[in-house]
Design an enzyme around this catalytic site. Structure first.
Site, PDB file in Angstrom:
ATOM      1  N   ASP A  60       0.852  -1.187   0.000  1.00 38.75           N
ATOM      2  CA  ASP A  60       0.000   0.000   0.000  1.00 38.75           C
ATOM      3  C   ASP A  60       0.891   1.240   0.000  1.00 38.75           C
ATOM      4  O   ASP A  60       1.560   1.530   0.990  1.00 38.75           O
ATOM      5  CB  ASP A  60      -0.903  -0.021   1.242  1.00 38.75           C
ATOM      6  N   ILE A  61       0.896   1.970  -1.122  1.00 39.86           N
ATOM      7  CA  ILE A  61       1.808   3.118  -1.233  1.00 39.86           C
ATOM      8  C   ILE A  61       1.442   4.257  -0.286  1.00 39.86           C
ATOM      9  O   ILE A  61       2.233   5.184  -0.102  1.00 39.86           O
ATOM     10  CB  ILE A  61       1.905   3.658  -2.677  1.00 39.86           C
ATOM     11  N   ALA A  67      -2.876   5.071  -9.001  1.00 41.08           N
ATOM     12  CA  ALA A  67      -3.687   6.294  -8.912  1.00 41.08           C
ATOM     13  C   ALA A  67      -5.165   5.944  -8.880  1.00 41.08           C
ATOM     14  O   ALA A  67      -5.580   4.882  -9.360  1.00 41.08           O
ATOM     15  CB  ALA A  67      -3.409   7.203 -10.107  1.00 41.08           C
ATOM     16  N   THR A 115      -8.134   7.197 -10.785  1.00 43.28           N
ATOM     17  CA  THR A 115      -8.323   7.996 -11.994  1.00 43.28           C
ATOM     18  C   THR A 115      -9.789   8.262 -12.321  1.00 43.28           C
ATOM     19  O   THR A 115     -10.084   9.087 -13.183  1.00 43.28           O
ATOM     20  CB  THR A 115      -7.674   7.303 -13.207  1.00 43.28           C
ATOM     21  N   THR A 137      -1.355  13.948 -15.567  1.00 43.90           N
ATOM     22  CA  THR A 137      -2.510  14.064 -16.435  1.00 43.90           C
ATOM     23  C   THR A 137      -2.740  15.478 -16.951  1.00 43.90           C
ATOM     24  O   THR A 137      -2.291  16.460 -16.338  1.00 43.90           O
ATOM     25  CB  THR A 137      -3.771  13.611 -15.659  1.00 43.90           C
ATOM     26  N   ASP A 138      -3.486  15.580 -18.038  1.00 43.39           N
ATOM     27  CA  ASP A 138      -3.912  16.873 -18.558  1.00 43.39           C
ATOM     28  C   ASP A 138      -4.905  17.570 -17.625  1.00 43.39           C
ATOM     29  O   ASP A 138      -5.143  18.770 -17.749  1.00 43.39           O
ATOM     30  CB  ASP A 138      -4.569  16.697 -19.931  1.00 43.39           C
ATOM     31  N   TYR A 181      -9.767  15.206  -8.986  1.00 46.87           N
ATOM     32  CA  TYR A 181      -8.744  14.363  -9.601  1.00 46.87           C
ATOM     33  C   TYR A 181      -7.544  15.198 -10.034  1.00 46.87           C
ATOM     34  O   TYR A 181      -6.396  14.890  -9.696  1.00 46.87           O
ATOM     35  CB  TYR A 181      -9.337  13.629 -10.807  1.00 46.87           C
ATOM     36  N   LYS A 240      -3.722  15.128  -8.390  1.00 48.30           N
ATOM     37  CA  LYS A 240      -2.560  14.782  -9.214  1.00 48.30           C
ATOM     38  C   LYS A 240      -1.536  15.919  -9.225  1.00 48.30           C
ATOM     39  O   LYS A 240      -0.323  15.664  -9.222  1.00 48.30           O
ATOM     40  CB  LYS A 240      -3.007  14.445 -10.647  1.00 48.30           C
ATOM     41  N   TRP A 293      -5.983  10.708 -22.484  1.00 49.56           N
ATOM     42  CA  TRP A 293      -6.739   9.722 -23.244  1.00 49.56           C
ATOM     43  C   TRP A 293      -5.913   8.451 -23.484  1.00 49.56           C
ATOM     44  O   TRP A 293      -5.807   7.942 -24.596  1.00 49.56           O
ATOM     45  CB  TRP A 293      -7.217  10.319 -24.566  1.00 49.56           C
TER      46      TRP A 293
END
Length: 281
Positions: free
Chosen positions: A37-38, A61, A63, A102-103, A126, A130, A151
């Site tokens: 478990d990180i 993550a 997501t 992520t974008d 989200y 991030k 994507w």
């Protein structure tokens, strides 16, 4: 032999990395939630100290946009504190750190592709979690690669596989035509990451396949390559059956990759052809 620890190895990026790397050149430690478990700092530090990886790649993550909105504590615990713990471990053992991002760290409102030098202004939990993960990586380890993409599709749950699944079940589908980005194969992203970790070109990277399309155009190309015949309607996001609320124009400009001229991503159409051919085997 390079020793690589892939955290979150059961996800589509973890699988893509394992499918792409050469086991004769790299020793891999794969962990997912069942193994480690990180979010538990001591577990992470003990694992790193015991195995002494040269590179830590964080593929773990949350997501799902809606889960993040409904459970923000879970989102920040995994997406931010998990990244923090792995970064602390990387610094402790002298490893390079790769953080997948992520974008969604951008608001997607300006209508042109974002470079690595544009200000991150996330609008979702989200995206905010991030971005917090990115900040922790920068804070705790100097030898880092932050890799933003969008994507992404590969083995597992994603837009490509969902379209193909629905094509076997439905006669028609409403797909968003007001969301724009660059579809990116997990395998092509894995190839870039495996290239970067053997360099000292540290920093933040945008890494997407070349070209921009909307969801509707993407879905049409998926069906064409699959030889599937399904009626599709081009609609706004609010009327779409597949797209959640995301940045409207999420295209990323691979600016750093271009100016240092060390690696070039293929077009999204080329990557999709490769993925569809492999999927059909």
């Amino acid at each position: 032999m390079l020793k690589i620890w892939i955290a979150g190895s059961a996800g589509q990026m973890g699988q893509a990395l394992n499918d792409t790397l050469d086991p004769l050149e790299m020793e891999v430690f794969n962990t997912d939630l069942q193994e480690l478990d990180i979010t538990r700092t001591d577990e992470v530090l003990n694992f790193a100290t015991l195995n002494r990886p040269d590179v830590i790649i964080n593929c773990a993550a949350v997501t799902d946009i809606q889960i993040c909105e409904d459970e923000p504590e879970k989102a920040y615990r995994i997406n931010a504190l998990g990244a923090r713990n792995l970064s602390i471990a990387a610094r402790k053992v002298g490893a390079k750190m790769v953080q997948l991002s992520t974008d969604d760290v951008f608001d997607g409102q300006r209508g042109v592709a974002y470079t690595e030098f544009d200000e991150a202004r996330p609008q979702t939990v989200y995206g905010k979690s991030k971005k917090a993960g990115e900040e922790y990586v920068k804070e705790f380890t100097e030898k880092h690669f932050i890799v933003r993409s969008n994507w992404v599709y590969g083995k597992g749950k994603n837009f490509v596989n969902k379209i193909l699944e629905l094509a076997d079940e439905r006669e028609s589908l409403a797909v968003a035509s007001d969301q724009f980005a660059s579809p990116t194969s997990a395998k092509d992203l894995a190839r870039l990451i495996l290239f970067l970790i053997q360099t000292n070109e540290y920093g933040t990277y945008h890494a997407t396949c070349k070209g921009v399309c909307n969801r509707y155009e993407f879905a049409k190309e998926i069906l064409r390559l699959a030889g599937k015949d399904m009626k599709m309607e081009s609609v706004p996001t609010r009327m779409s059956e597949l797209s959640s609320s995301r940045p409207a124009f999420a295209a990323l400009d691979n600016f750093i990759l271009r100016i240092i001229d060390v690696y070039e991503m293929p077009s999204w159409q080329e990557s999709l052809v490769e993925y569809m051919e492999e999927r059909a085997e």
